[in-house]
Write a protein that holds these residues in place. Structure first.
Motif, PDB file in Angstrom:
ATOM      1  N   GLN A  61       0.793  -1.222   0.000  1.00  0.00           N
ATOM      2  CA  GLN A  61       0.000   0.000   0.000  1.00  0.00           C
ATOM      3  C   GLN A  61       0.827   1.275   0.000  1.00  0.00           C
ATOM      4  O   GLN A  61       0.756   2.089   0.932  1.00  0.00           O
ATOM      5  CB  GLN A  61      -0.966  -0.004   1.187  1.00  0.00           C
ATOM      6  CG  GLN A  61      -1.981  -1.138   1.146  1.00  0.00           C
ATOM      7  CD  GLN A  61      -2.921  -1.135   2.338  1.00  0.00           C
ATOM      8  OE1 GLN A  61      -2.764  -0.357   3.265  1.00  0.00           O
ATOM      9  NE2 GLN A  61      -3.910  -1.997   2.308  1.00  0.00           N
ATOM     10  N   LEU A  62       1.604   1.495  -1.044  1.00  0.00           N
ATOM     11  CA  LEU A  62       2.282   2.775  -1.213  1.00  0.00           C
ATOM     12  C   LEU A  62       1.227   3.857  -1.431  1.00  0.00           C
ATOM     13  O   LEU A  62       0.298   3.674  -2.218  1.00  0.00           O
ATOM     14  CB  LEU A  62       3.218   2.718  -2.422  1.00  0.00           C
ATOM     15  CG  LEU A  62       4.023   3.991  -2.710  1.00  0.00           C
ATOM     16  CD1 LEU A  62       5.090   4.189  -1.639  1.00  0.00           C
ATOM     17  CD2 LEU A  62       4.667   3.919  -4.093  1.00  0.00           C
ATOM     18  N   PRO A  63       1.308   4.988  -0.732  1.00  0.00           N
ATOM     19  CA  PRO A  63       0.303   6.041  -0.907  1.00  0.00           C
ATOM     20  C   PRO A  63       0.148   6.430  -2.375  1.00  0.00           C
ATOM     21  O   PRO A  63       1.138   6.578  -3.095  1.00  0.00           O
ATOM     22  CB  PRO A  63       0.879   7.202  -0.081  1.00  0.00           C
ATOM     23  CG  PRO A  63       1.691   6.533   0.984  1.00  0.00           C
ATOM     24  CD  PRO A  63       2.293   5.330   0.314  1.00  0.00           C
ATOM     25  N   HIS A  66       2.207   9.161  -4.139  1.00  0.00           N
ATOM     26  CA  HIS A  66       3.592   8.840  -4.476  1.00  0.00           C
ATOM     27  C   HIS A  66       3.661   7.816  -5.606  1.00  0.00           C
ATOM     28  O   HIS A  66       4.502   7.925  -6.503  1.00  0.00           O
ATOM     29  CB  HIS A  66       4.318   8.310  -3.244  1.00  0.00           C
ATOM     30  CG  HIS A  66       4.378   9.286  -2.118  1.00  0.00           C
ATOM     31  ND1 HIS A  66       4.696  10.612  -2.304  1.00  0.00           N
ATOM     32  CD2 HIS A  66       4.151   9.138  -0.787  1.00  0.00           C
ATOM     33  CE1 HIS A  66       4.681  11.241  -1.136  1.00  0.00           C
ATOM     34  NE2 HIS A  66       4.344  10.358  -0.198  1.00  0.00           N
ATOM     35  N   ALA A  75       4.762   0.603  -6.754  1.00  0.00           N
ATOM     36  CA  ALA A  75       4.404  -0.155  -5.556  1.00  0.00           C
ATOM     37  C   ALA A  75       5.340  -1.338  -5.346  1.00  0.00           C
ATOM     38  O   ALA A  75       5.701  -1.670  -4.210  1.00  0.00           O
ATOM     39  CB  ALA A  75       2.956  -0.630  -5.648  1.00  0.00           C
ATOM     40  N   ARG A  95       3.053  -3.844   9.469  1.00  0.00           N
ATOM     41  CA  ARG A  95       1.947  -3.792  10.427  1.00  0.00           C
ATOM     42  C   ARG A  95       1.610  -5.219  10.846  1.00  0.00           C
ATOM     43  O   ARG A  95       1.816  -6.166  10.071  1.00  0.00           O
ATOM     44  CB  ARG A  95       0.726  -3.125   9.794  1.00  0.00           C
ATOM     45  CG  ARG A  95       0.227  -3.820   8.537  1.00  0.00           C
ATOM     46  CD  ARG A  95      -0.881  -3.048   7.851  1.00  0.00           C
ATOM     47  NE  ARG A  95      -1.293  -3.720   6.623  1.00  0.00           N
ATOM     48  CZ  ARG A  95      -0.685  -3.571   5.455  1.00  0.00           C
ATOM     49  NH1 ARG A  95       0.356  -2.764   5.337  1.00  0.00           N
ATOM     50  NH2 ARG A  95      -1.116  -4.219   4.379  1.00  0.00           N
ATOM     51  N   ASP A 117       4.268  -2.663   5.054  1.00  0.00           N
ATOM     52  CA  ASP A 117       3.479  -1.434   5.084  1.00  0.00           C
ATOM     53  C   ASP A 117       4.319  -0.293   4.515  1.00  0.00           C
ATOM     54  O   ASP A 117       5.292   0.138   5.124  1.00  0.00           O
ATOM     55  CB  ASP A 117       3.056  -1.120   6.515  1.00  0.00           C
ATOM     56  CG  ASP A 117       2.142   0.087   6.614  1.00  0.00           C
ATOM     57  OD1 ASP A 117       1.860   0.715   5.573  1.00  0.00           O
ATOM     58  OD2 ASP A 117       1.705   0.403   7.736  1.00  0.00           O
ATOM     59  N   SER A 119       3.122   2.730   3.792  1.00  0.00           N
ATOM     60  CA  SER A 119       2.402   3.998   3.948  1.00  0.00           C
ATOM     61  C   SER A 119       3.293   5.140   4.417  1.00  0.00           C
ATOM     62  O   SER A 119       2.972   6.313   4.182  1.00  0.00           O
ATOM     63  CB  SER A 119       1.231   3.821   4.914  1.00  0.00           C
ATOM     64  OG  SER A 119       1.680   3.441   6.206  1.00  0.00           O
ATOM     65  N   ALA A 120       4.413   4.823   5.066  1.00  0.00           N
ATOM     66  CA  ALA A 120       5.303   5.874   5.560  1.00  0.00           C
ATOM     67  C   ALA A 120       6.417   6.231   4.574  1.00  0.00           C
ATOM     68  O   ALA A 120       7.184   7.165   4.834  1.00  0.00           O
ATOM     69  CB  ALA A 120       5.925   5.447   6.888  1.00  0.00           C
ATOM     70  N   ALA A 148       8.098   4.707  12.184  1.00  0.00           N
ATOM     71  CA  ALA A 148       7.240   3.782  11.447  1.00  0.00           C
ATOM     72  C   ALA A 148       7.695   2.334  11.582  1.00  0.00           C
ATOM     73  O   ALA A 148       6.975   1.419  11.162  1.00  0.00           O
ATOM     74  CB  ALA A 148       7.196   4.173   9.968  1.00  0.00           C
TER      75      ALA A 148
END
Length: 220
Positions: A61-63, A66, A75, A95, A117, A119-120, A148
């Motif tokens: 889950q890359l934002p 980005h 990703a 996570r 994860d 996301s950060a 993170a």
């Protein structure tokens, strides 16, 4: 070997930034003296994209802000950065979650009880290894805060042996180490944007022959 005979492989690197009372630090290690690529240099954790990374890209889950800038494969590159961080340092960017059937290459990570994860992760640089080197990579550098991490940032006991002398290097002293030129360029960008992680900030691109310039997915 001529430069044209060396394939350029996609790769990903993660710069983990840790805010400490004595000042910000980054996680680095030293490559072996007999390594074909950048022997004895201090580097960030990273490496080449593996086929297994594409299969878990959605899980990481890359934002989207980005992923959209980096274009197709972004990703998977983020997943690669997470895997390389785990392999080379034992640190977990993930996570909590069960992962009953991970692909080869991710089983050790899954055994910790985590899913990747991304996301950060924030992309901060792209660089292609110059011609004439024994190995060439098209590397995307991601920045991530140490907050993170789902692991103890001072525990490197699960790291593989590709990097030695793993430690948090203060930004105030990092340029005293034996660093590759590209690592110095990336560090300058990290120092410049520690407090500015906007997705629309221009990203430097070193194409292997010229000075760094801005890039986005349309020019990748």
């Amino acid at each position: 070997m001529s430069s044209g005979a060396v394939p350029i492989r996609d790769a990903a690197t993660v710069v983990v930034l840790r805010e400490r009372p004595e000042g910000p630090s980054v996680l680095m290690g030293r490559r072996g003296a007999r390594a074909v690529f950048m022997p004895s240099k201090y580097v960030f954790p990273g490496g080449a994209l593996d086929a297994c990374d594409a299969g878990i890209a959605a899980m990481a889950q890359l934002p989207p802000e980005h992923a959209g800038r980096l274009g197709p494969g972004a990703a998977a590159l983020a997943a690669c950065a997470i895997r390389e961080l785990w392999e080379e340092t034992g640190q977990i960017l993930g996570r909590r979650g069960d992962w009953p059937d991970p692909p080869a290459g991710w089983r050790g990570f899954a055994a910790t009880g985590h899913q990747p994860d991304a996301s950060a992760l924030v992309p901060v640089f792209r660089a292609i290894t110059p011609p004439g080197r024994p190995r060439r990579f098209d590397a995307r550098f991601f920045l991530a805060p140490a907050t993170a991490l789902a692991s103890d940032p001072d525990d490197f006991g699960r790291a593989e042996d590709e990097l030695t002398h793993l430690h948090w290097v203060p930004l105030a002293r990092v340029h005293d180490l034996d660093l590759p030129d590209i690592t110095r360029l990336v560090l300058h960008e990290v120092e410049a944007r520690r407090d500015d992680l906007r997705a629309d900030r221009p990203l430097p691109f070193f194409n292997g022959t010229t000075a760094a310039e801005s890039f986005d997915s349309s020019g990748s």
